[in-house]
Design a protein around this motif. Structure first.
Motif, PDB file in Angstrom:
ATOM      1  N   SER A   1      13.677 -25.197  13.589  1.00  0.00           N
ATOM      2  CA  SER A   1      14.490 -24.664  12.499  1.00  0.00           C
ATOM      3  C   SER A   1      15.402 -23.558  12.985  1.00  0.00           C
ATOM      4  O   SER A   1      16.312 -23.157  12.279  1.00  0.00           O
ATOM      5  CB  SER A   1      13.593 -24.159  11.382  1.00  0.00           C
ATOM      6  N   HIS A   2      15.168 -23.055  14.191  1.00  0.00           N
ATOM      7  CA  HIS A   2      16.033 -21.990  14.688  1.00  0.00           C
ATOM      8  C   HIS A   2      17.020 -22.473  15.734  1.00  0.00           C
ATOM      9  O   HIS A   2      17.633 -21.667  16.438  1.00  0.00           O
ATOM     10  CB  HIS A   2      15.183 -20.858  15.250  1.00  0.00           C
ATOM     11  N   GLN A   3      17.153 -23.796  15.785  1.00  0.00           N
ATOM     12  CA  GLN A   3      18.069 -24.391  16.735  1.00  0.00           C
ATOM     13  C   GLN A   3      19.456 -23.770  16.608  1.00  0.00           C
ATOM     14  O   GLN A   3      20.033 -23.744  15.525  1.00  0.00           O
ATOM     15  CB  GLN A   3      18.152 -25.887  16.423  1.00  0.00           C
ATOM     16  N   GLY A   4      19.957 -23.233  17.714  1.00  0.00           N
ATOM     17  CA  GLY A   4      21.317 -22.724  17.714  1.00  0.00           C
ATOM     18  C   GLY A   4      21.478 -21.349  17.091  1.00  0.00           C
ATOM     19  O   GLY A   4      22.588 -20.839  17.009  1.00  0.00           O
ATOM     20  N   ILE A   5      20.405 -20.732  16.658  1.00  0.00           N
ATOM     21  CA  ILE A   5      20.565 -19.391  16.088  1.00  0.00           C
ATOM     22  C   ILE A   5      20.606 -18.387  17.224  1.00  0.00           C
ATOM     23  O   ILE A   5      19.730 -18.364  18.088  1.00  0.00           O
ATOM     24  CB  ILE A   5      19.420 -19.073  15.104  1.00  0.00           C
ATOM     25  N   LYS A   6      21.629 -17.546  17.201  1.00  0.00           N
ATOM     26  CA  LYS A   6      21.857 -16.636  18.319  1.00  0.00           C
ATOM     27  C   LYS A   6      20.821 -15.512  18.333  1.00  0.00           C
ATOM     28  O   LYS A   6      20.413 -15.018  17.293  1.00  0.00           O
ATOM     29  CB  LYS A   6      23.259 -16.026  18.197  1.00  0.00           C
ATOM     30  N   PHE A   7      20.465 -15.099  19.513  1.00  0.00           N
ATOM     31  CA  PHE A   7      19.576 -13.950  19.729  1.00  0.00           C
ATOM     32  C   PHE A   7      18.210 -14.134  19.090  1.00  0.00           C
ATOM     33  O   PHE A   7      17.521 -13.177  18.822  1.00  0.00           O
ATOM     34  CB  PHE A   7      20.209 -12.653  19.197  1.00  0.00           C
ATOM     35  N   TYR A   8      17.856 -15.357  18.836  1.00  0.00           N
ATOM     36  CA  TYR A   8      16.566 -15.599  18.175  1.00  0.00           C
ATOM     37  C   TYR A   8      15.415 -15.081  19.022  1.00  0.00           C
ATOM     38  O   TYR A   8      14.494 -14.435  18.536  1.00  0.00           O
ATOM     39  CB  TYR A   8      16.429 -17.095  17.908  1.00  0.00           C
ATOM     40  N   GLU A   9      15.502 -15.329  20.341  1.00  0.00           N
ATOM     41  CA  GLU A   9      14.356 -15.050  21.222  1.00  0.00           C
ATOM     42  C   GLU A   9      13.936 -13.595  21.207  1.00  0.00           C
ATOM     43  O   GLU A   9      12.775 -13.272  21.399  1.00  0.00           O
ATOM     44  CB  GLU A   9      14.694 -15.443  22.671  1.00  0.00           C
ATOM     45  N   ARG A  10      14.897 -12.723  21.011  1.00  0.00           N
ATOM     46  CA  ARG A  10      14.590 -11.318  21.215  1.00  0.00           C
ATOM     47  C   ARG A  10      14.208 -10.614  19.914  1.00  0.00           C
ATOM     48  O   ARG A  10      14.143  -9.388  19.879  1.00  0.00           O
ATOM     49  CB  ARG A  10      15.788 -10.587  21.828  1.00  0.00           C
ATOM     50  N   ARG A  11      14.018 -11.371  18.886  1.00  0.00           N
ATOM     51  CA  ARG A  11      13.778 -10.671  17.621  1.00  0.00           C
ATOM     52  C   ARG A  11      12.437 -11.045  17.040  1.00  0.00           C
ATOM     53  O   ARG A  11      11.738 -11.909  17.529  1.00  0.00           O
ATOM     54  CB  ARG A  11      14.909 -11.013  16.656  1.00  0.00           C
ATOM     55  N   ARG A  12      12.090 -10.328  15.980  1.00  0.00           N
ATOM     56  CA  ARG A  12      10.807 -10.578  15.333  1.00  0.00           C
ATOM     57  C   ARG A  12      11.050 -11.340  14.043  1.00  0.00           C
ATOM     58  O   ARG A  12      12.107 -11.229  13.438  1.00  0.00           O
ATOM     59  CB  ARG A  12      10.112  -9.258  15.024  1.00  0.00           C
ATOM     60  N   CYS A  13      10.066 -12.077  13.629  1.00  0.00           N
ATOM     61  CA  CYS A  13      10.215 -12.904  12.432  1.00  0.00           C
ATOM     62  C   CYS A  13      10.704 -12.052  11.262  1.00  0.00           C
ATOM     63  O   CYS A  13      11.578 -12.449  10.491  1.00  0.00           O
ATOM     64  CB  CYS A  13       8.899 -13.535  12.035  1.00  0.00           C
TER      65      CYS A  13
ATOM     66  N   CYS B   1      14.449 -11.259  10.256  1.00  0.00           N
ATOM     67  CA  CYS B   1      15.298 -12.203   9.535  1.00  0.00           C
ATOM     68  C   CYS B   1      14.642 -12.721   8.253  1.00  0.00           C
ATOM     69  O   CYS B   1      15.325 -13.192   7.358  1.00  0.00           O
ATOM     70  CB  CYS B   1      15.648 -13.385  10.432  1.00  0.00           C
ATOM     71  N   HIS B   2      13.338 -12.667   8.173  1.00  0.00           N
ATOM     72  CA  HIS B   2      12.646 -13.243   7.007  1.00  0.00           C
ATOM     73  C   HIS B   2      11.864 -12.159   6.268  1.00  0.00           C
ATOM     74  O   HIS B   2      10.635 -12.211   6.190  1.00  0.00           O
ATOM     75  CB  HIS B   2      11.674 -14.339   7.440  1.00  0.00           C
TER      76      HIS B   2
END
Lengths: 233, 277
Positions: A94-106, A109-110
């Motif tokens: 579900s996070h395909q292509g979302i930028k900077f996803y790896e470095r953040r905590r759930c 964004c949620h």
């Protein structure tokens, strides 16, 4: 030269054949759908939704051109590409292509999803339910949180014997105070406001009543008070 | 203090007083365990939960005490069935000794309010004032609402067989609001009426001692005394005061309960902004 032609015909022919395959009905396989009869057998005992016909199995062959119907923000529909990015309801990641996803905590964004009892009180982490990477959309066919298997794949890890009905508990329950809940969870919304009305009603009557009473008793006339000896309760 | 002359009038039987003491104890325990879980995000809630062995143990205590309270309700219902005078059946329930609401209660409620405002005279209450009846029945419906939703949540696997699992979300909020209402009502209104208003200050011992001062009752519930006098039944229900030792126990117990209740009330109010709703 001759060989070249042969290869080209071969390519064209196989192309036609392959395209034709798309229009064939889906291949029936041994893993065909588990079909429940119209009579609901074992309904009372089974820990399943009973929705076998529709989803229990492999997804049907997709249509070659995926389009996302009528997704709109406000009155403006998204373009199909934009909609595909925004509607992540059926993605394997579900996070395909979302930028900077790896470095953040759930919770970056949620935020909405961090207020549930499991997270706030029981210290369960998001991943204990949503699983490791990639986190599938809840409605993805193979997502462990897909309602057809949620109870068995997720809830039952901790709630032994969880049934499909049990798993219909709304983990990220909307706040019943919010107007949006009227649409997303009407029963909760109305139950909440009816209870609040009862509570507020009781207090609206008894709080002023009791305060006035307390004040009034301070002014009971002397003659009357005489028949009421001090501290004789 | 006069221990030989009969200055007091019987109001509650020993069994009724035991019911009330058990209700007090279980109510406070449920309130403390319930609030400790609701406020577990705050130091106050964690401290409170610690008294019962932590977050999870508090749930266990909460469930057992809750079931105990429901059993109390059941026993009370049986008690009522035995207590009702079946020979004079319908009339025995509509009389002034009954706790069932009567049209008079509504009239007296408004007359009472008018008197608060300085109009007319206070109503001549009979044995039970409307506020006492309200308190009695509030426990009834409160227990039924909180009890059923509580049982649904205590055994979620079983209850989700008879209702959809999302019913637990609904049960949770009904349980919570009704419980907060019950606590606020008891810790504010019930305590005020039984302790702080001048008529009862510092404490209405009737529910512990079983009797109330005849003079005080004659003042607030003249219709009751008048009725008893007219029927010549008054002397039979007069009793002497409890010995000082007993009275000290009543006061200490009563005030301990008030202190516990106010502690919960104030702690909950102060910490309200710090929990996720």
């Amino acid at each position: 030269m001759k060989q070249m032609i042969n290869i080209r015909t071969l390519l064209v022919a196989s192309g036609v054949l392959l395209t034709g395959l798309l229009f064939l009905p889906a291949i029936a396989s041994a893993q065909g759908e588990e079909v429940s009869s119209a009579i609901r057998r074992y309904k009372d005992r089974e820990a399943s939704t009973g929705y076998y016909e529709e989803y229990e199995m492999l997804p049907r062959r997709q249509r070659p051109f995926v389009e996302i119907p009528g997704v709109r923000r406000g009155i403006f529909p998204y373009s199909p590409t934009a909609a595909r990015v925004r509607v992540r309801m059926r993605l394997a990641d579900s996070h395909q292509g979302i930028k900077f996803y790896e470095r953040r905590r759930c919770e970056d964004c949620h935020i909405e999803q961090t207020r549930d009892i499991h997270t706030v009180r029981a210290n369960i982490t998001c991943r204990q339910c949503h699983g490791g990477e990639p986190i599938a959309s809840n409605a993805h066919y193979f997502s462990p949180l897909n309602p057809i298997r949620r109870h068995a794949y997720v809830c039952a890890k901790c709630h032994e014997g969880a049934s499909a009905s049990y798993a219909s508990y709304v983990v990220h329950a909307p706040n019943p105070l919010m107007a949006g809940t009227m649409k997303s969870f009407p029963v909760l919304f109305y139950a909440f406001w009816i209870m609040v009305a009862i509570a507020v009603g009781t207090f609206a009557v008894f709080l002023p009543h009791t305060i006035l009473w307390g004040i009034r008793e301070l002014f009971i006339k002397k003659e009357k008070a005489e028949s009421e000896p001090d501290n004789e309760n | 203090m006069n221990l030989t002359t009969k200055t007091r009038i019987k109001r509650f039987s020993p069994l009724q007083r035991i019911f009330h003491v058990l209700l007090m104890l279980s109510f406070l325990t449920l309130g403390a365990t319930g609030l400790s879980r609701m406020y577990i995000e705050t130091p106050w809630g964690r401290w409170l939960g610690g008294l019962f062995g932590g977050y999870e143990a508090a749930r266990t205590v909460h469930i057992y005490v809750g079931i105990f309270m429901l059993c109390g309700l059941l026993v009370h219902v049986f008690y009522l069935l035995f207590k009702i005078n079946w020979q004079k059946f319908p009339r025995s329930l509509t009389g002034p000794d009954s706790l069932l609401p009567r049209p008079d209660d509504i009239k007296q409620f408004f007359q009472h309010i008018a008197w608060f405002m300085g109009f007319g005279k206070p109503p001549a209450f009979d044995r039970w004032g409307y506020w006492e009846k309200f308190d009695y029945w509030a426990v009834f419906w409160g227990l039924i609402i909180i009890g059923t939703t509580g049982l649904l949540m205590a055994f979620p696997l079983t209850s989700s067989r008879i209702m959809p699992g999302w019913g637990l979300n609904v049960a949770f909020w009904i349980h919570r609001i009704e419980a907060l209402l019950a606590m606020a009502h008891v810790f504010i209104i019930h305590f005020f009426i039984a302790h702080l208003r001048r008529h009862n200050f510092p404490m209405d011992r009737a529910i512990f001692e079983g009797s109330a001062s005849l003079d005080a009752v004659r003042h607030e519930k003249p219709a009751w005394i008048e009725r008893l006098e007219k029927n010549g039944e008054l002397d039979a229900v007069l009793v002497t005061e409890a010995v000082p030792g007993q009275q000290i126990v009543f006061y200490v117990f009563g005030y301990a309960a008030v202190a516990a209740g106010l502690f919960l009330l104030i702690g909950a109010l102060i910490n309200t902004p710090y929990i996720s709703w």
